[in-house]
Design a protein around this motif. Structure first.
Motif, PDB file in Angstrom:
ATOM      1  N   ALA A 120       0.839  -1.207   0.000  1.00 33.41           N
ATOM      2  CA  ALA A 120       0.000   0.000   0.000  1.00 33.41           C
ATOM      3  C   ALA A 120       0.875   1.259   0.000  1.00 33.41           C
ATOM      4  CB  ALA A 120      -0.921  -0.009   1.219  1.00 33.41           C
ATOM      5  N   LYS A 121       1.952   1.246   0.799  1.00 34.01           N
ATOM      6  CA  LYS A 121       2.876   2.387   0.838  1.00 34.01           C
ATOM      7  C   LYS A 121       3.555   2.578  -0.509  1.00 34.01           C
ATOM      8  CE  LYS A 121       4.500   3.240   5.549  1.00 34.01           C
ATOM      9  NZ  LYS A 121       5.702   3.260   6.425  1.00 34.01           N
ATOM     10  N   PHE A 122       3.923   1.449  -1.084  1.00 28.49           N
ATOM     11  CA  PHE A 122       4.605   1.475  -2.379  1.00 28.49           C
ATOM     12  C   PHE A 122       3.707   2.127  -3.428  1.00 28.49           C
ATOM     13  CE2 PHE A 122       5.533  -0.763  -6.436  1.00 28.49           C
ATOM     14  CZ  PHE A 122       6.837  -0.326  -6.620  1.00 28.49           C
ATOM     15  N   LYS A 123       2.436   1.675  -3.497  1.00 20.55           N
ATOM     16  CA  LYS A 123       1.489   2.208  -4.480  1.00 20.55           C
ATOM     17  C   LYS A 123       1.174   3.677  -4.198  1.00 20.55           C
ATOM     18  CE  LYS A 123      -0.829  -2.117  -5.784  1.00 20.55           C
ATOM     19  NZ  LYS A 123      -2.099  -2.861  -5.757  1.00 20.55           N
ATOM     20  N   GLU A 124       1.026   4.029  -2.915  1.00 21.63           N
ATOM     21  CA  GLU A 124       0.683   5.391  -2.536  1.00 21.63           C
ATOM     22  C   GLU A 124       1.790   6.372  -2.924  1.00 21.63           C
ATOM     23  OE1 GLU A 124      -1.303   8.595  -1.427  1.00 21.63           O
ATOM     24  OE2 GLU A 124      -2.162   6.560  -1.489  1.00 21.63           O
ATOM     25  N   TYR A 125       3.032   5.922  -2.757  1.00 22.57           N
ATOM     26  CA  TYR A 125       4.158   6.799  -3.089  1.00 22.57           C
ATOM     27  C   TYR A 125       4.127   7.176  -4.570  1.00 22.57           C
ATOM     28  CZ  TYR A 125       8.880   8.361  -4.173  1.00 22.57           C
ATOM     29  OH  TYR A 125       9.947   9.083  -4.629  1.00 22.57           O
ATOM     30  N   PHE A 126       3.912   6.208  -5.437  1.00 18.55           N
ATOM     31  CA  PHE A 126       3.946   6.483  -6.871  1.00 18.55           C
ATOM     32  C   PHE A 126       2.658   7.153  -7.358  1.00 18.55           C
ATOM     33  CE2 PHE A 126       7.282   3.310  -6.437  1.00 18.55           C
ATOM     34  CZ  PHE A 126       8.313   3.953  -7.099  1.00 18.55           C
ATOM     35  N   LYS A 127       1.611   6.991  -6.578  1.00 19.36           N
ATOM     36  CA  LYS A 127       0.380   7.722  -6.895  1.00 19.36           C
ATOM     37  C   LYS A 127       0.590   9.205  -6.609  1.00 19.36           C
ATOM     38  CE  LYS A 127      -4.583   7.659  -5.864  1.00 19.36           C
ATOM     39  NZ  LYS A 127      -5.636   7.044  -5.006  1.00 19.36           N
ATOM     40  N   SER A 128       1.341   9.496  -5.536  1.00 25.68           N
ATOM     41  CA  SER A 128       1.631  10.880  -5.154  1.00 25.68           C
ATOM     42  C   SER A 128       2.769  11.482  -5.974  1.00 25.68           C
ATOM     43  CB  SER A 128       2.012  10.948  -3.664  1.00 25.68           C
ATOM     44  OG  SER A 128       1.030  10.351  -2.873  1.00 25.68           O
ATOM     45  N   ASN A 129       3.530  10.624  -6.638  1.00 28.38           N
ATOM     46  CA  ASN A 129       4.677  11.082  -7.443  1.00 28.38           C
ATOM     47  C   ASN A 129       4.563  10.517  -8.858  1.00 28.38           C
ATOM     48  OD1 ASN A 129       6.736  12.314  -5.285  1.00 28.38           O
ATOM     49  ND2 ASN A 129       5.765  10.495  -4.397  1.00 28.38           N
ATOM     50  N   PRO A 130       3.607  11.043  -9.634  1.00 25.41           N
ATOM     51  CA  PRO A 130       3.358  10.483 -10.973  1.00 25.41           C
ATOM     52  C   PRO A 130       4.564  10.575 -11.908  1.00 25.41           C
ATOM     53  CG  PRO A 130       2.181  12.561 -10.659  1.00 25.41           C
ATOM     54  CD  PRO A 130       2.709  12.168  -9.328  1.00 25.41           C
ATOM     55  N   GLU A 131       5.484  11.505 -11.617  1.00 22.08           N
ATOM     56  CA  GLU A 131       6.660  11.632 -12.490  1.00 22.08           C
ATOM     57  C   GLU A 131       7.556  10.389 -12.402  1.00 22.08           C
ATOM     58  OE1 GLU A 131       7.770  13.342  -8.486  1.00 22.08           O
ATOM     59  OE2 GLU A 131       6.049  13.440  -9.841  1.00 22.08           O
ATOM     60  N   GLN A 132       7.350   9.607 -11.329  1.00 21.11           N
ATOM     61  CA  GLN A 132       8.143   8.381 -11.156  1.00 21.11           C
ATOM     62  C   GLN A 132       7.423   7.139 -11.711  1.00 21.11           C
ATOM     63  OE1 GLN A 132      11.185   8.245  -9.835  1.00 21.11           O
ATOM     64  NE2 GLN A 132      11.286  10.416  -9.311  1.00 21.11           N
ATOM     65  N   ALA A 133       6.319   7.371 -12.417  1.00 17.28           N
ATOM     66  CA  ALA A 133       5.490   6.251 -12.895  1.00 17.28           C
ATOM     67  C   ALA A 133       6.254   5.308 -13.813  1.00 17.28           C
ATOM     68  CB  ALA A 133       4.246   6.785 -13.601  1.00 17.28           C
ATOM     69  N   GLN A 134       7.146   5.871 -14.636  1.00 22.09           N
ATOM     70  CA  GLN A 134       7.898   5.036 -15.579  1.00 22.09           C
ATOM     71  C   GLN A 134       8.785   4.042 -14.834  1.00 22.09           C
ATOM     72  OE1 GLN A 134       7.350   5.026 -18.916  1.00 22.09           O
ATOM     73  NE2 GLN A 134       8.621   3.186 -18.872  1.00 22.09           N
ATOM     74  N   PHE A 135       9.298   4.481 -13.689  1.00 19.67           N
ATOM     75  CA  PHE A 135      10.128   3.598 -12.862  1.00 19.67           C
ATOM     76  C   PHE A 135       9.337   2.355 -12.461  1.00 19.67           C
ATOM     77  CE2 PHE A 135      11.314   2.185  -8.576  1.00 19.67           C
ATOM     78  CZ  PHE A 135      12.670   1.896  -8.749  1.00 19.67           C
ATOM     79  N   VAL A 136       8.074   2.568 -12.035  1.00 18.25           N
ATOM     80  CA  VAL A 136       7.229   1.450 -11.619  1.00 18.25           C
ATOM     81  C   VAL A 136       6.940   0.526 -12.793  1.00 18.25           C
ATOM     82  CG1 VAL A 136       5.037   0.786 -10.576  1.00 18.25           C
ATOM     83  CG2 VAL A 136       6.165   2.866  -9.850  1.00 18.25           C
ATOM     84  N   LYS A 137       6.630   1.147 -13.946  1.00 17.45           N
ATOM     85  CA  LYS A 137       6.329   0.327 -15.135  1.00 17.45           C
ATOM     86  C   LYS A 137       7.511  -0.558 -15.508  1.00 17.45           C
ATOM     87  CE  LYS A 137       2.905   3.385 -17.281  1.00 17.45           C
ATOM     88  NZ  LYS A 137       2.613   4.275 -18.428  1.00 17.45           N
ATOM     89  N   ASP A 138       8.711   0.030 -15.489  1.00 14.62           N
ATOM     90  CA  ASP A 138       9.916  -0.738 -15.822  1.00 14.62           C
ATOM     91  C   ASP A 138      10.142  -1.854 -14.809  1.00 14.62           C
ATOM     92  OD1 ASP A 138      10.340   0.886 -17.992  1.00 14.62           O
ATOM     93  OD2 ASP A 138      11.821   2.175 -17.003  1.00 14.62           O
ATOM     94  N   LYS A 139       9.949  -1.522 -13.533  1.00 11.67           N
ATOM     95  CA  LYS A 139      10.154  -2.516 -12.484  1.00 11.67           C
ATOM     96  C   LYS A 139       9.125  -3.640 -12.578  1.00 11.67           C
ATOM     97  CE  LYS A 139      13.732  -1.369 -10.002  1.00 11.67           C
ATOM     98  NZ  LYS A 139      14.848  -2.319  -9.823  1.00 11.67           N
ATOM     99  N   GLU A 140       7.861  -3.277 -12.882  1.00 14.47           N
ATOM    100  CA  GLU A 140       6.804  -4.286 -13.012  1.00 14.47           C
ATOM    101  C   GLU A 140       7.091  -5.222 -14.185  1.00 14.47           C
ATOM    102  OE1 GLU A 140       3.065  -2.349 -13.269  1.00 14.47           O
ATOM    103  OE2 GLU A 140       2.824  -2.153 -11.101  1.00 14.47           O
ATOM    104  N   LYS A 141       7.572  -4.615 -15.275  1.00 16.18           N
ATOM    105  CA  LYS A 141       7.885  -5.408 -16.466  1.00 16.18           C
ATOM    106  C   LYS A 141       8.993  -6.412 -16.165  1.00 16.18           C
ATOM    107  CE  LYS A 141       9.030  -4.796 -21.368  1.00 16.18           C
ATOM    108  NZ  LYS A 141       9.425  -3.822 -22.404  1.00 16.18           N
ATOM    109  N   ASP A 142      10.057  -5.922 -15.504  1.00 11.11           N
ATOM    110  CA  ASP A 142      11.174  -6.802 -15.142  1.00 11.11           C
ATOM    111  C   ASP A 142      10.731  -7.866 -14.148  1.00 11.11           C
ATOM    112  OD1 ASP A 142      12.804  -5.341 -16.781  1.00 11.11           O
ATOM    113  OD2 ASP A 142      13.724  -4.160 -15.173  1.00 11.11           O
ATOM    114  N   ALA A 143       9.914  -7.445 -13.158  1.00  8.80           N
ATOM    115  CA  ALA A 143       9.460  -8.377 -12.130  1.00  8.80           C
ATOM    116  C   ALA A 143       8.573  -9.468 -12.729  1.00  8.80           C
ATOM    117  CB  ALA A 143       8.704  -7.620 -11.038  1.00  8.80           C
ATOM    118  N   GLU A 144       7.696  -9.083 -13.668  1.00  9.34           N
ATOM    119  CA  GLU A 144       6.823 -10.073 -14.323  1.00  9.34           C
ATOM    120  C   GLU A 144       7.652 -11.097 -15.095  1.00  9.34           C
ATOM    121  OE1 GLU A 144       2.964 -10.297 -17.328  1.00  9.34           O
ATOM    122  OE2 GLU A 144       4.114  -8.439 -17.165  1.00  9.34           O
TER     123      GLU A 144
END
Length: 698
Positions: free
Chosen positions: A131-155
């Motif tokens: 929840a903290k992880f998701k909330e942080y990137f929801k509050s910091n949309p400029e970091q969204a690409q970081f999450v996408k890249d990490k999700e892609k690698d993690a998948e």
């Protein structure tokens, strides 16, 4: 004026001509760079799946920016390429098998990712909080690409873990395999045999043609596949000092030894300058006249130039030794100091306790317990100093325990202060106990070295500008002549050696004695470079390399020259076997032996696992046949590894039956555990891979 008038009259035509020329130049450049070439978008293809150049370029750039020590640009390109090919191959397998990664799988990958799962920003009570992880990137949309890249690698990672688990799960070992392993080790056979070894026929009596080698490779294509390659021969003109350059440096250094008279342009009179022998300040003299600055370090005899160590170390203070060569330096040295016990050698036994700085402790103990143990070991070492090595091996918490506590030689202040003070204030042979932040040390001072301090004038012997110019001129002339005449003849006329051909693949960078020379490899693979072309390359810290493209080897079968060392012995043994078998005739073992010019021999207690036939070698195929043909039956000739055999089994002893074969199942299981690591190489072996990296100037 008449000319200007004509230009004005034809201005439209002139503009059209210039415009057309520019357009043609641009179109030509686009074609050359691949602007209208569909394949230029892709750096490669794996089983029809394209690897997009722009994505590939970004990944290479990121890897280079990661600053991995010693990694060249080409190594970064090759690593990313291997990763992309592997990803394409396993992704296709995921799709075939219907492997999907759920949020739960991806979450597990995130938890183990240091930048996410171990990041305190995303933790609650030391545990990863989604929840903290998701909330942080929801509050910091400029970091969204970081999450996408990490999700892609993690998948991808999660899918691969599932896939790898399936592969490993499929590599089970049955009881039947364990039973077979047991029988191969325990079933025994005695046999009579006639062996005619291949070495009995001379190699020169068996001829193998290039056509036969090619035919054999075609029948075994997978084994003898080869990538596209180029063969380049070259001449190297090293940028090194001439005899004149050497003499000039030697003359300069020799002149520094004694006082000399030098004309002073500022005063208009001659000045008498002191020489190195009588210099009042040798340190200043060195720094004014040497290419290598003065070094105040005390140097042990073992660290002096080996060839001159005895003379230098025995030199009295103030005396000068030299001139002498040390590598490419022409030197003169003066001893300006001597120090007894400058370096020391010691062994120690470290007994650590809870709270000390030692990461790997053999057992948990308090400070009091550690001190008591250290004092006990000290008493043992003092009572029997020769036992120190064993005591350290069996008790020390330091990595030096494997060397009996030996720490080698070290200088003052290289160790923590209490340790340093004990060693340098104690004589050789002294054993004592000190405490440091690491724990308690039982120390044995094993040796000390005297050292000297040298003031050394060292001037580099390197090519002068005149020498470099001569070498450059010679290299350019050689390149021009070799483009018009025979390469080897031109080299011979110039007293140069043509180095053996270097075979390079498209993404290689190592080039013979010249080291990493990607530029030469690129040139060899350039579509404009033809067989016989010659080009000169300036190589930093080496000189000039003049290369000639000798041969182009297309992708497919290996060349006959490359395959010959592997294939020719196989084919020769085949032909030898035919000659040997033609003689192996007879109704009995004795008759066959007589016809073959050898004797009947005996072998006892052979097993399939231990198939060493006396006077022949390891022959599992032959021993396996002995179990199969039946007792006292004479076999047909059998081609083995070392020769041709006719065998007659005389005794076959079956191993007693076992209730279970779990020990042998475990043996087989141990052999197959690493097989999952062969999956990607196997997929590559079967894949159709098109590598276009060479088209992108990598």
């Amino acid at each position: 004026m008449a000319v200007l008038q004509k230009i004005r009259q034809r201005s439209l035509l002139l503009i059209l001509v210039i415009g057309f020329s520019l357009l043609a130049f641009i179109v030509q450049d686009l074609y050359r760079k691949g602007g209208f070439n569909e394949t230029s978008k892709y750096v490669g293809t794996v089983n029809g799946k394209d690897i997009v150049f722009e994505d590939f370029r970004i990944k290479v750039s990121n890897l280079e920016k990661s600053g991995q020590q010693g990694m060249t640009s080409t190594q970064a390109v090759n690593r990313v390429w291997d990763q992309e090919v592997s990803i394409a191959l396993v992704t296709a397998e995921f799709e075939k098998l219907g492997i999907h990664a759920s949020e739960k799988h991806i979450l597990e990958i995130f938890k183990n990712d240091q930048s996410i799962g171990q990041n305190q920003m995303f933790q609650t009570n030391g545990t990863f909080d989604l929840a903290k992880f998701k909330e942080y990137f929801k509050s910091n949309p400029e970091q969204a690409q970081f999450v996408k890249d990490k999700e892609k690698d993690a998948e991808l990672n999660a899918k691969y873990q599932i896939y790898n688990s399936l592969v490993k799960g499929g590599m089970y070992t049955t009881d039947a395999e364990g039973k077979l392993k047991y029988e191969m080790e325990a079933n025994k056979v005695n046999m009579d045999y006639v062996a005619v070894l291949y070495t009995s026929i001379k190699d020169e009596d068996v001829k193998i043609t290039d056509a036969e080698i090619t035919e054999y490779m075609k029948k075994n294509e997978k084994k003898y596949k080869a990538e596209e390659s180029r063969e380049v021969e070259y001449v190297m003109l090293e940028d090194k000092a001439s005899p004149e350059d050497e003499n000039e440096v030697k003359t300069t250094v020799n002149a520094l030894l004694d006082q000399r008279v030098v004309y002073n342009q500022a005063t208009g009179v001659n000045d008498t300058l002191p020489g190195f022998r009588g210099a009042a300040n040798p340190v200043e003299f060195v720094n004014e006249n040497s290419d290598v600055p003065y070094d105040s370090t005390y140097v042990a005899k073992k660290d002096l130039p080996a060839q001159f160590a005895d003379q230098l170390f025995a030199l009295p203070a103030g005396e000068v030794f030299g001139p002498y060569m040390n590598g490419n330096l022409y030197c003169i040295s003066k001893v300006i100091g001597r120090k007894a016990g400058a370096n020391a050698k010691a062994s120690h036994i470290l007994i650590s306790y809870e709270g000390t700085q030692v990461p790997n402790k053999k057992e948990k103990r308090t400070k009091e317990q550690a001190k008591a143990k250290a004092e006990q070991l000290l008493a043992q070492a003092l009572a029997n100093p020769s036992s120190f090595f064993i005591l350290a091996m069996t008790n020390s918490d330091d990595s030096s325990a494997q060397q009996g506590g030996d720490l080698g030689y070290f200088g003052p202040n290289q160790m923590v202060k209490p340790f340093n003070d004990f060693v340098f204030n104690s004589p050789v042979g002294k054993i004592g106990l000190v405490e440091t932040d690491f724990g308690f040390h039982i120390i044995n001072v094993t040796d000390k070295q005297d050292a000297i301090r040298l003031a050394t004038i060292a001037q580099k012997i390197e090519p002068s500008e005149a020498t470099t110019d001569k070498l450059y001129t010679k290299a350019v002339k050689f390149e021009m002549d070799a483009n018009e005449k025979d390469f080897e003849k031109v080299a011979k006329a110039a007293n140069l050696t043509v180095n053996p051909s270097v075979k390079v693949k498209m993404m290689d960078e190592q080039f013979g004695a010249a080291g990493n020379q990607r530029q030469i490899v690129r040139w060899a693979f350039d579509s404009k470079t033809n067989v016989g072309d010659v080009k000169r390359f300036e190589v930093v810290n080496v000189g000039n390399v003049i290369a000639k493209l000798k041969k182009v080897n297309e992708k497919g079968l290996m060349t006959v020259e490359d395959a010959k060392p592997m294939v020719e012995p196989i084919l020769k043994n085949k032909k030898k076997a035919e000659k040997i078998m033609a003689k192996m005739k007879g109704s009995s073992m004795q008759a066959i032996a007589a016809a073959s010019g050898v004797a009947v021999q005996q072998a006892i207690d052979l097993t399939v696992e231990n198939a060493n036939i006396p006077n022949a070698g390891f022959e599992r195929k032959v021993v396996g046949a002995a179990f199969a043909i039946g007792l006292n039956k004479v076999s047909a000739p059998i081609e083995g590894n070392a020769g041709v055999y006719v065998i007659k089994p005389t005794v076959i002893t079956k191993a007693p039956a076992l209730k279970d074969h779990k020990d042998y199942v475990a043996k087989v299981k141990g052999q197959v555990q690493g097989y999952s690591g062969r999956v990607i190489p196997a997929l590559k072996e079967e894949a159709e891979i098109e590598d276009n990296r060479g088209k992108f100037n990598y």
